[in-house]
Design an enzyme around this catalytic site. Structure first.
Site, short mmCIF file in Angstrom:
data_model
loop_
_atom_site.label_atom_id
_atom_site.label_comp_id
_atom_site.label_asym_id
_atom_site.label_seq_id
_atom_site.Cartn_x
_atom_site.Cartn_y
_atom_site.Cartn_z
CD1 TRP A 394 44.91 38.61 39.33
CD2 TRP A 394 46.37 40.13 40.08
NE1 TRP A 394 45.39 39.29 38.24
CE2 TRP A 394 46.28 40.24 38.67
CE3 TRP A 394 47.23 40.98 40.76
CZ2 TRP A 394 47.03 41.16 37.95
CZ3 TRP A 394 47.96 41.90 40.05
CH2 TRP A 394 47.87 41.99 38.67
CG ASN A 398 51.71 42.54 46.83
OD1 ASN A 398 51.99 42.51 48.03
ND2 ASN A 398 51.80 43.64 46.11
CE1 TYR A 410 35.35 39.37 48.23
CE2 TYR A 410 35.78 38.15 50.26
CZ TYR A 410 35.22 38.23 49.00
OH TYR A 410 34.50 37.16 48.51
CG HIS A 435 47.84 48.45 39.10
ND1 HIS A 435 47.25 47.89 40.22
CD2 HIS A 435 48.86 47.63 38.76
CE1 HIS A 435 47.89 46.76 40.53
NE2 HIS A 435 48.87 46.59 39.67
#
Length: 505
Positions: A394, A398, A410, A435
């Site tokens: 992950w 991308n 983050y 999503h």
């Protein structure tokens, strides 16, 4: 008197006898012609020319002189083994497996060609270019998705003029934050409400429009943060920065493009913000790295790849449509064995479509746009295929989204003292929300399959990182990608079929 000529043979004879016989204990015996014998019984020859010839002849017979090439050839004949590892051993350091990769591709194509031909002969042509266009446009005279994309310019202008007011101090930071909150919230709610309201909006058109608005949301959020950081630096250093243009007209110097440096608030221009909107990145900067020129051959190659990948995906859709249609009855009857068989049959073509889409979007399309805009940073992905943990996948498949999450979500919450595990969970929550937003709203149903699929990555990441290493971890990542996506596809297709078709019948 003895003649001199008569004396020579006698001396020669004595010399021979002294050579054969033992040497006297007193050491070297002196010869009549002045030569000496060594203690080993050899004498130094009295005639230099003859003695040198003998020595050379003996060396040629017993110790011939060898060239380095001759020595190496002799060594090759004598030895044929060296210290080395087998090629397939990890210690060998061998890494060129191109032939094996080609073999895998050939076997994959041959093994699935029969299924493709079987579906084609049994069901005929189910997907053609006209049907692909109809996925986006239900009515040829009504284009709701493109119109919705055009309306997004309102939100871009709202962000730009808010920043201009903040740069000159017309409005306070609190007011600017409130205006941004309204702008970004409306940016997410307005298109979703439009998609849910308009009956002429197709699911594919809704995914396209909401995808554009989601990207724009992330870009404008980054635009807000970077300009705010620039104001903080300006207030801290208490100095005036020169005004300039972020994307000036390109001046040519010796065939290379020269771009001037930009300082805040000179970046608050229409040209600058629209360059950022179309640039293949989600993170804003005042001075992006720029390539010196546009390579036409590079553009043509990427364009050819985009067309070719689109055709391949259309062909694969021809393959999976019958499989999806035949999967409805096992889902309705809750026949788990048939459901598993349908899912495994759908796994390979669905995964190929995903891989082709990845190459089409992250390599061909984004490099095409970057080359056209002379955008220098081309790291859109890393080696996610070598992922041994779920978190590595992950973080590397991308890169634009990963950079945005790391820079604007983050790290800011980590600076507030939040635990690292909690921060990672929050990132997965945000990703799961988007999503679900991009799937449920266009399909006009809320089942939370995408949300739960993303949240299930957290325990999967813990399990793989805790118990699996190396090739086993990489295999676990691939299995989750190959199996997880068909499950989500079948769940959404089944629910969409039940809601929109069975209810009408």
């Amino acid at each position: 008197m003895v003649d001199r000529n008569d004396r020579v043979p006698m001396m020669t004879g004595r010399t021979r006898r002294s050579t054969i016989g033992p040497t006297p204990a007193g050491g070297n015996s002196k010869q009549a012609n002045g030569s000496k014998q060594s203690s080993a019984g050899e004498k130094t020859p009295s005639h230099p020319s003859h003695s040198n010839g003998k020595v050379k002849k003996e060396k040629q017979v017993h110790e011939p002189v060898r060239t380095p090439q001759e020595r190496s050839k002799i060594c090759e004949r004598l030895s044929c083994h060296v210290l080395q590892e087998s090629l397939l051993s990890s210690a060998s350091g061998y890494s060129n497996y191109r032939g094996i990769l080609n073999w895998c591709v050939v076997m994959l194509v041959l093994s699935n060609a029969r299924l493709f031909l079987e579906n084609l002969l049994k069901y005929g042509i189910l997907v053609d270019p006209v049907q692909v266009v109809s996925l986006f446009l239900k009515d040829p005279y009504s284009w709701p998705a493109p119109c919705l994309v055009i309306v997004s310019n309102v939100f871009i202008m709202a962000a730009l003029y808010t920043e201009r007011r903040l740069s000159v101090g017309t409005i306070s930071e609190t007011t600017g934050t409130f205006l941004y909150l309204v702008n970004l919230t409306t940016l997410l709610c307005f298109p979703s409400a439009t998609v849910l309201t308009l009956t002429s909006m197709t699911p594919a058109g809704g995914v396209f429009a909401l995808g554009v608005y989601t990207i724009l949301f992330m870009k404008l959020y980054s635009y807000k943060d970077v300009n705010m950081w620039c104001r903080e630096i300006r207030h801290t250093k208490a100095r005036t920065l020169t005004r300039s243009h972020s994307c000036p007209s390109v001046a040519q110097s010796n065939g290379s493009a020269v771009h001037s440096h930009v300082s805040y608030p000179g970046n608050l221009t229409h040209r600058d913000i629209y360059y950022f909107v179309f640039a293949p990145t989600l993170c804003y900067e005042l001075n992006f790295p720029r390539s010196p020129r546009i390579r036409k051959s590079f553009l043509l190659r990427r364009l050819f790849e985009m067309v070719r990948c689109t055709n391949l995906d259309v062909i694969l859709f021809q393959w999976i449509v019958p499989t999806i249609q035949n999967s409805m009855k096992p889902f309705q009857d809750m026949d788990f064995s048939r459901m598993m068989e349908r899912m495994l049959k759908l796994a390979v073509p669905n995964h190929l479509i995903w891989l082709i889409f990845f190459y089409w979007f992250f390599h061909s399309s984004m490099n095409f746009v970057a080359e056209l805009m002379q955008f220098g940073d081309r790291e859109f992905y890393r080696d996610w295929w070598n992922s041994e943990t779920v978190t590595y996948f992950w973080s590397n498949w991308n890169i634009p989204v990963h950079k945005w999450c790391l820079r604007h979500f983050y790290k800011p919450i980590m600076r507030r003292g939040v635990n690292k595990w909690v921060a990672q969970t929050a990132v997965f929550l945000v990703s799961a929300f988007f999503h679900e937003y991009l799937v449920s709203v266009p399909l006009k149903m809320f089942r939370l399959w995408a949300f739960m699929g993303m949240m299930s990555q957290i325990p999967l990441a813990w399990f793989v990182g805790r118990f699996l290493r190396g090739n086993h971890g990489n295999a676990a990542v691939w299995i989750s990608l190959i199996i997880g996506q068909p499950v989500a596809v079948l769940m959404y297709v089944h629910d969409y079929y039940v809601i929109h078709y069975m209810s009408q019948s």
